[in-house]
Design an enzyme around this catalytic site. Structure first.
Site, PDB file in Angstrom:
ATOM      1  N   SER A  52       0.869  -1.082  -0.027  1.00  0.00           N
ATOM      2  CA  SER A  52       0.040  -0.052  -0.258  1.00  0.00           C
ATOM      3  C   SER A  52       0.961   1.394   0.137  1.00  0.00           C
ATOM      4  CB  SER A  52      -0.951  -0.137   1.103  1.00  0.00           C
ATOM      5  OG  SER A  52      -2.033   1.080   0.990  1.00  0.00           O
ATOM      6  N   HIS A  53       0.606   1.901   1.086  1.00  0.00           N
ATOM      7  CA  HIS A  53       1.490   3.422   1.244  1.00  0.00           C
ATOM      8  C   HIS A  53       2.789   3.236   1.652  1.00  0.00           C
ATOM      9  CE1 HIS A  53      -0.849   2.190   4.468  1.00  0.00           C
ATOM     10  NE2 HIS A  53      -0.255   2.844   5.443  1.00  0.00           N
ATOM     11  N   ASP A 104      -2.578   6.487  -3.297  1.00  0.00           N
ATOM     12  CA  ASP A 104      -1.395   5.779  -2.677  1.00  0.00           C
ATOM     13  C   ASP A 104      -0.773   4.751  -3.573  1.00  0.00           C
ATOM     14  OD1 ASP A 104      -3.205   3.900  -2.571  1.00  0.00           O
ATOM     15  OD2 ASP A 104      -2.481   3.280  -0.576  1.00  0.00           O
ATOM     16  N   ASP A 108      -0.947   1.466  -4.112  1.00  0.00           N
ATOM     17  CA  ASP A 108      -1.838   0.499  -4.719  1.00  0.00           C
ATOM     18  C   ASP A 108      -3.132   1.032  -5.092  1.00  0.00           C
ATOM     19  OD1 ASP A 108      -2.587   0.589  -2.138  1.00  0.00           O
ATOM     20  OD2 ASP A 108      -3.395  -1.320  -2.051  1.00  0.00           O
ATOM     21  N   ASP A 137      -5.561   2.580  -3.670  1.00  0.00           N
ATOM     22  CA  ASP A 137      -7.049   2.702  -3.160  1.00  0.00           C
ATOM     23  C   ASP A 137      -7.221   3.510  -2.056  1.00  0.00           C
ATOM     24  OD1 ASP A 137      -5.179   1.370  -1.104  1.00  0.00           O
ATOM     25  OD2 ASP A 137      -6.120  -0.214  -0.701  1.00  0.00           O
ATOM     26  N   ARG A 138      -6.311   4.442  -2.023  1.00  0.00           N
ATOM     27  CA  ARG A 138      -6.587   5.682  -1.061  1.00  0.00           C
ATOM     28  C   ARG A 138      -6.777   6.819  -1.930  1.00  0.00           C
ATOM     29  NH1 ARG A 138      -2.969   5.364   4.589  1.00  0.00           N
ATOM     30  NH2 ARG A 138      -3.474   3.414   5.124  1.00  0.00           N
ATOM     31  N   LYS A 156     -11.443  -0.268  -1.073  1.00  0.00           N
ATOM     32  CA  LYS A 156     -11.355   1.251  -1.100  1.00  0.00           C
ATOM     33  C   LYS A 156     -10.778   1.414  -2.484  1.00  0.00           C
ATOM     34  CE  LYS A 156      -7.741   1.824   1.739  1.00  0.00           C
ATOM     35  NZ  LYS A 156      -7.428   1.153   3.179  1.00  0.00           N
ATOM     36  N   ARG A 196      -1.710   5.228  16.964  1.00  0.00           N
ATOM     37  CA  ARG A 196      -2.733   6.195  16.700  1.00  0.00           C
ATOM     38  C   ARG A 196      -3.673   6.676  17.464  1.00  0.00           C
ATOM     39  NH1 ARG A 196      -0.986   5.232  11.561  1.00  0.00           N
ATOM     40  NH2 ARG A 196      -1.028   3.214  10.444  1.00  0.00           N
TER      41      ARG A 196
HETATM   42  C1  G1P Z   1      -4.334   1.555   8.221  1.00  0.00           C
HETATM   43  C2  G1P Z   1      -5.435   2.589   8.399  1.00  0.00           C
HETATM   44  C3  G1P Z   1      -6.585   1.480   8.382  1.00  0.00           C
HETATM   45  C4  G1P Z   1      -6.337   1.029   6.748  1.00  0.00           C
HETATM   46  C5  G1P Z   1      -5.290   0.196   6.583  1.00  0.00           C
HETATM   47  C6  G1P Z   1      -5.110  -0.319   5.275  1.00  0.00           C
HETATM   48  O1  G1P Z   1      -4.054   0.668   9.166  1.00  0.00           O
HETATM   49  O2  G1P Z   1      -5.625   2.985   9.851  1.00  0.00           O
HETATM   50  O3  G1P Z   1      -7.949   2.452   8.359  1.00  0.00           O
HETATM   51  O4  G1P Z   1      -7.532   0.205   6.597  1.00  0.00           O
HETATM   52  O5  G1P Z   1      -4.259   1.072   7.090  1.00  0.00           O
HETATM   53  O6  G1P Z   1      -4.748   0.843   4.316  1.00  0.00           O
HETATM   54  P1  G1P Z   1      -3.380   0.355  10.803  1.00  0.00           P
HETATM   55  O7  G1P Z   1      -2.055   0.751  10.312  1.00  0.00           O
HETATM   56  O8  G1P Z   1      -4.056   1.700  11.336  1.00  0.00           O
HETATM   57  O9  G1P Z   1      -3.763  -0.769  11.102  1.00  0.00           O
HETATM   58 ZN    ZN Z   2      -3.502   1.295  -0.178  1.00  0.00          ZN
END
Ligand code: G1P
Ligand code: ZN
Length: 544
Positions: free
Chosen positions: A113-114, A278, A280, A282-283, A377, A497
């Site tokens: 992902s990010h 992001d 991949d 999805d964000r 998403k 968080r």
């Molecule tokens: C984080 C985000 C969560 C999201 C996930 C995947 O997870 O807070 O909302 O679904 O990335 O993109 P976390 O690192 O808080 O577990």
């Molecule tokens: Zn992502």
């Protein structure tokens, strides 16, 4: 070509987190590491006879190597067909779309992902089920259990497949189809949105937009849809070529990491609309001229205006948000007379509600918004949704949002992340909260009375499964909230968080600075958790 059965032994760290298994690239490069996890997925997924598998990823370093291994293993396992995005590229929502369109058994998505990419960055792997969505917790737990007892995996001894060559080729008895990464997804977007109306807006002289693909997977999707199909100018898409290390950046669309885009939108005479996605795809982040839309507000606005968009013209079945996401959408749902569900963090918890037709839109504060069109998403979808609303109303972003606040009230909202904490310290801090917070019920703190103080658990309304330990909640009588969670996606130490929210019904107080107006709650939250004392940190790493 021969199937080899290779002896292996378990790695003890293959429990999927909030979104799949994410580790540093070097962890995945250990012999057998990827293979063990893939074999565990296949065994949990059951008999592959006659079944289709979808495979693709966000193009980060190790993407193609991993895909070659997965294809050989899928052939050894006996899948009838594997659909692979060309060059191994599939955004997460596009993979979800392909799984659904082709009635696949599921998909394997390669992405962290990010998280940053490159040889020193992260890699990840995720199994999506036949509905196109991230496998449910009971499935990911079953995969984990398999990975703890695995002693063999099967792999075909075969030459590399050319991932750049569209069309199909046989790998043993398995048909490998290299498909266009964008086509199915772009066609779905054309069905959902009024492309004529959006085109008119994008081509009008009074409107300029920028979409920041952050050198990640959304580039090809954004170029095809925004520029080729909707006629946006060529400079509308920034950083549009996916790079294996995302240009050295952190492909997370927020005010900190999408700085280049933010600077453009906040400049004098800057563009009217900004979007970012992001690693991949999805964000999403949505910006107007000198205006940032919080993801929680974005979900609420989309819900309020959904019927202006062709794909949602008949209204919404219901909405859902993750627990830490602000309650802005709850107010819209109340006015529309539809259900609003509160789920744990992570997209997998929306799957059952979407499959059962209980919700149409859902979202998370972490820059995630989506709908029943796929089971992930979807960053570009959210940006198109906003463009469709802007085109249909003729309003600009800031007017749309401030009018929304006047109608529904404003939920001031912020998340503070403390990244890279010592894991032991972070877990101690959290378990201390587990012990002490429940005693705050009914008490007064900082002039506010505590209405609920507990650890959130969720019973899925569809299959009744129970998920516990989903974050500490401190909810005050006026609706203000402080929430604490430990991240389930980080790969370095631990990330704490802390989420803060305050509801303000009075429109004359809707243009206050978010951090200042939340300051009393922030002080209270930091003190209750003893963040400074326990971690030595006097400020968060990232504020969104
Ligand atoms: C984080 C985000 C969560 C999201 C996930 C995947 O997870 O807070 O909302 O679904 O990335 O993109 P976390 O690192 O808080 O577990
Ligand atoms: Zn992502």
């Amino acid at each position: 070509m021969q199937v080899h059965s290779v002896a292996t032994s378990p790695f003890k760290d293959q429990r999927p987190g909030t979104s799949g298994l994410r580790k540093p690239v070097s962890t995945f490069q250990q012999p057998g590491y990827l293979e063990n996890f893939v074999q565990s997925i296949f065994e949990v997924a059951g008999q592959p006879t006659g079944e289709t598998l979808v495979v693709g990823g966000d193009g980060r370093f190790y993407n193609s190597d991993a895909i070659q291994t997965i294809l050989r293993m899928a052939a050894a396992r006996g899948f009838a067909r594997v659909l692979v995005g060309r060059n191994g590229i599939l955004s997460t929502p596009a993979a979800s779309c392909l799984i659904r369109n082709h009635k696949a058994r599921g998909g394997i998505i390669l992405s962290a992902s990010h998280n940053p990419g490159g040889p020193d960055g992260d890699f990840g792997i995720k199994f999506n089920d036949a509905n196109g969505g991230p496998a449910a917790e009971k499935v990911t737990e079953a995969i984990y259990r398999k990975s703890m007892e695995i002693d063999r995996y099967q792999i075909l001894d075969s030459p590399e497949i050319d991932l750049d060559q569209p069309g199909s080729q046989m790998l043993g008895a398995t048909r490998i189809e290299i498909v266009d990464s964008v086509e199915d997804y772009a066609a779905l977007m054309e069905q959902l949105f009024d492309f004529d109306q959006i085109r008119e807006l994008l081509q009008s002289s009074g409107f300029a937009m920028r979409m920041d693909a952050m050198h990640a997977v959304t580039g090809p999707y954004a170029r095809e849809i925004l520029i080729n199909r909707l006629g946006a100018s060529a400079d509308s898409v920034m950083n549009g070529t996916p790079l294996p290390d995302f240009g050295g950046g952190h492909p997370d669309p927020n005010l900190v990491y999408a700085r280049e885009l933010v600077d453009q939108l906040f400049a004098e005479n800057g563009p009217d609309f900004g979007g970012a996605s992001d690693g991949d795809g999805d964000r999403n982040m949505v910006l107007g001229a000198r205006f940032f839309v919080t993801p929680s507000d974005s979900l609420a606005v989309l819900a309020a205006y959904a019927t202006l968009v062709p794909g949602y013209r008949d209204g919404l079945a219901g909405v859902a948000r993750s627990m830490p996401t602000s309650a802005a959408v709850d107010r819209v749902a109340e006015q529309l007379g539809i259900d609003c569900f509160e789920t744990p963090t992570g997209w997998k918890y929306f799957g059952n509600l979407l499959d059962a037709g209980r919700i149409t839109l859902c979202g998370e504060e972490s820059f995630g918004t989506g709908s029943s069109h796929v089971r992930e998403k979807d960053g570009l979808w959210a940006i198109l949704f906003w463009l469709n609303i802007l085109a249909a109303t003729g309003k600009n972003v800031s007017d749309l949002v401030t009018e929304h606040w006047r109608r529904f009230g404003r939920n001031y909202y912020s998340r503070h992340d403390y990244e890279g904490l010592d894991s032991g310290q972070a877990h101690d801090l959290y378990s201390n909260l587990q012990r002490t917070v429940p005693a705050l019920n009914g008490q007064e703190r900082g002039g506010l009375t505590v209405a609920t103080a507990d650890e959130f658990s969720y019973q899925d309304p569809v299959d009744q499964s129970l998920s516990t330990g989903q974050g500490i909640r401190l909810i005050f009588e006026d609706g203000s909230r402080v929430i604490y969670r430990l991240s389930g996606t980080g790969t370095q130490g631990a990330t704490l968080r802390v989420y803060f929210e305050r509801f303000e019904p009075d429109a004359s107080r809707h243009d206050e600075d978010t951090q200042s107006t939340l300051a009393p709650l922030i002080d209270l939250g930091n003190e209750l958790a003893g963040i400074h004392a326990r971690t030595g940190r006097d400020r968060p790493t990232v504020i969104t």
